[in-house]
Design a protein around this motif. Structure first.
Motif, PDB file in Angstrom:
ATOM      1  N   GLY A 120      -7.894   3.118   0.484  1.00 37.25           N
ATOM      2  CA  GLY A 120      -7.226   1.836   0.649  1.00 37.25           C
ATOM      3  C   GLY A 120      -8.066   0.822   1.400  1.00 37.25           C
ATOM      4  O   GLY A 120      -9.193   1.092   1.807  1.00 37.25           O
ATOM      5  N   HIS A 129      -2.642  -5.326   0.343  1.00 40.76           N
ATOM      6  CA  HIS A 129      -2.592  -5.146  -1.111  1.00 40.76           C
ATOM      7  C   HIS A 129      -2.733  -6.498  -1.810  1.00 40.76           C
ATOM      8  O   HIS A 129      -2.287  -7.521  -1.283  1.00 40.76           O
ATOM      9  CB  HIS A 129      -1.263  -4.505  -1.533  1.00 40.76           C
ATOM     10  CG  HIS A 129      -1.022  -3.168  -0.919  1.00 40.76           C
ATOM     11  ND1 HIS A 129      -1.612  -2.025  -1.389  1.00 40.76           N
ATOM     12  CD2 HIS A 129      -0.271  -2.806   0.155  1.00 40.76           C
ATOM     13  CE1 HIS A 129      -1.228  -0.991  -0.643  1.00 40.76           C
ATOM     14  NE2 HIS A 129      -0.424  -1.451   0.305  1.00 40.76           N
ATOM     15  N   THR A 132       0.995  -8.805  -6.702  1.00 43.60           N
ATOM     16  CA  THR A 132       1.387  -8.170  -7.957  1.00 43.60           C
ATOM     17  C   THR A 132       1.827  -9.220  -8.981  1.00 43.60           C
ATOM     18  O   THR A 132       1.961 -10.398  -8.664  1.00 43.60           O
ATOM     19  CB  THR A 132       2.529  -7.174  -7.725  1.00 43.60           C
ATOM     20  OG1 THR A 132       3.630  -7.876  -7.113  1.00 43.60           O
ATOM     21  CG2 THR A 132       2.089  -6.050  -6.794  1.00 43.60           C
ATOM     22  N   GLU A 201      -9.710  -1.232  -3.707  1.00 46.02           N
ATOM     23  CA  GLU A 201      -8.895  -0.340  -2.885  1.00 46.02           C
ATOM     24  C   GLU A 201      -7.583  -0.992  -2.447  1.00 46.02           C
ATOM     25  O   GLU A 201      -6.714  -0.324  -1.893  1.00 46.02           O
ATOM     26  CB  GLU A 201      -9.695   0.122  -1.667  1.00 46.02           C
ATOM     27  CG  GLU A 201     -10.789   1.123  -2.011  1.00 46.02           C
ATOM     28  CD  GLU A 201     -10.236   2.451  -2.540  1.00 46.02           C
ATOM     29  OE1 GLU A 201      -9.189   2.890  -2.035  1.00 46.02           O
ATOM     30  OE2 GLU A 201     -10.847   3.032  -3.450  1.00 46.02           O
ATOM     31  N   ASP A 203      -5.496  -2.219  -4.606  1.00 48.02           N
ATOM     32  CA  ASP A 203      -4.741  -2.238  -5.872  1.00 48.02           C
ATOM     33  C   ASP A 203      -5.118  -3.424  -6.745  1.00 48.02           C
ATOM     34  O   ASP A 203      -4.291  -3.943  -7.505  1.00 48.02           O
ATOM     35  CB  ASP A 203      -3.218  -2.247  -5.629  1.00 48.02           C
ATOM     36  CG  ASP A 203      -2.772  -1.071  -4.779  1.00 48.02           C
ATOM     37  OD1 ASP A 203      -3.318   0.032  -4.979  1.00 48.02           O
ATOM     38  OD2 ASP A 203      -1.898  -1.260  -3.906  1.00 48.02           O
ATOM     39  N   ASN A 205      -8.523  -5.302  -9.181  1.00 48.77           N
ATOM     40  CA  ASN A 205      -9.638  -4.947 -10.048  1.00 48.77           C
ATOM     41  C   ASN A 205     -10.613  -6.110 -10.072  1.00 48.77           C
ATOM     42  O   ASN A 205     -10.211  -7.269  -9.941  1.00 48.77           O
ATOM     43  CB  ASN A 205      -9.151  -4.621 -11.459  1.00 48.77           C
ATOM     44  CG  ASN A 205     -10.156  -3.797 -12.251  1.00 48.77           C
ATOM     45  OD1 ASN A 205     -11.211  -3.435 -11.731  1.00 48.77           O
ATOM     46  ND2 ASN A 205      -9.835  -3.495 -13.490  1.00 48.77           N
ATOM     47  N   GLY A 230      -5.146  -8.792  -8.714  1.00 46.91           N
ATOM     48  CA  GLY A 230      -4.345  -7.576  -8.777  1.00 46.91           C
ATOM     49  C   GLY A 230      -4.437  -6.972 -10.171  1.00 46.91           C
ATOM     50  O   GLY A 230      -4.730  -7.691 -11.132  1.00 46.91           O
ATOM     51  N   ARG A 231      -4.211  -5.682 -10.309  1.00 50.73           N
ATOM     52  CA  ARG A 231      -4.539  -4.982 -11.560  1.00 50.73           C
ATOM     53  C   ARG A 231      -3.879  -5.592 -12.798  1.00 50.73           C
ATOM     54  O   ARG A 231      -4.538  -5.819 -13.808  1.00 50.73           O
ATOM     55  CB  ARG A 231      -4.168  -3.499 -11.429  1.00 50.73           C
ATOM     56  CG  ARG A 231      -5.169  -2.749 -10.563  1.00 50.73           C
ATOM     57  CD  ARG A 231      -4.796  -1.315 -10.346  1.00 50.73           C
ATOM     58  NE  ARG A 231      -5.635  -0.751  -9.288  1.00 50.73           N
ATOM     59  CZ  ARG A 231      -5.338   0.346  -8.611  1.00 50.73           C
ATOM     60  NH1 ARG A 231      -4.216   1.005  -8.865  1.00 50.73           N
ATOM     61  NH2 ARG A 231      -6.145   0.794  -7.663  1.00 50.73           N
TER      62      ARG A 231
END
Length: 247
Positions: A120, A129, A132, A201, A203, A205, A230-231
């Motif tokens: 992380g 993080h 999202t 790490e 979350d 990319n 974020g992914r």
């Protein structure tokens, strides 16, 4: 890293000697002093590892090493010399072409990003993080305007203010301050490697616009256009750019 950041900070805002290397890249005595401190400490501790730094002569021996330190002693030198706070010290350990350990320290704002592969990302010791979702608020997207406008189609957009340090710009994705960040072409390993792992790490990319992975410690350390998010948002942006290329 903290020691290096404090050294750079101690010279910040002073009349440091500065000059231009290559075509237009500024460098100063602060860059050199910070580089020497980091190199002395890291190479002293790991003499068998390779070394690649913006402020060191390139050593081809690094290409034969499995583990290589990749360092930018002051990322955002223009900001540093202009007295702005958007600069940082950036260090990554790369193993087999991928970062496994990373730290980015912005001394003026006292932000210390740290990541280790599989463990992380933290900002000042607190786990963070990436944001999202897939929606794009262009006020939370940073990067070259022509690139971002390709995503915006015909919409009028307000871009996030420019962040002078590319490493710091990318790290802003890792703690959700930005939805996405772009790197224009001609970025180098030392601009990217630490921030890459910090985003990953958290979350997120980070890849080429094509979705292809970024590999480090190659003979040519220059990269093309890159995107970090974020992914889910990253996947959506890559899909949009692919569709744009084929339309």
């Amino acid at each position: 890293m903290r020691e290096a950041g404090q050294l750079a900070l101690s010279m910040f805002g002073t009349d440091v000697r500065q000059w231009i290397k290559g075509a237009s890249s500024p460098v100063s005595d602060a860059d050199i002093a910070t580089n020497e401190l980091v190199e002395r400490r890291l190479r002293g501790a790991t003499p068998d590892y390779g070394w690649l730094s913006e402020e060191s002569a390139d050593e081809p021996a690094r290409l034969g090493k499995r583990r290589v330190w990749i360092v930018d002693p002051i990322d955002g030198t223009r900001s540093y010399l202009a007295g702005r706070n958007d600069w940082c010290v950036s260090v990554a350990l790369v193993e087999d072409a991928a970062p496994v350990l990373a730290a980015v320290f912005a001394p003026v704002s006292d932000e210390f990003f740290f990541a280790a592969r599989g463990q992380g990302t933290t900002l000042n010791g607190v786990t963070v993080h990436a944001a999202t979702g897939t929606a794009l608020d262009f006020a939370r997207v940073a990067g070259p305007k022509p690139l971002v406008e390709r995503l915006a189609a015909s919409k009028e957009i307000t871009l996030h203010p420019r962040i002078g340090s590319l490493a710091l710009r990318l790290c802003r994705v890792a703690h959700g301050a930005l939805d996405a960040a772009f790197a224009g072409g001609q970025s180098r390993d030392w601009d990217l490697a630490a921030a890459h792992l910090i985003v990953q790490e958290a979350d997120g990319n980070m890849t080429a616009l094509s979705g292809d992975p970024i590999l480090y410690n190659s003979p040519d350390v220059t990269h093309g256009i890159l995107v970090a998010a974020g992914r889910d948002r990253h996947a959506d942006i890559v899909t949009q750019f692919r569709a744009d290329q084929h339309s």
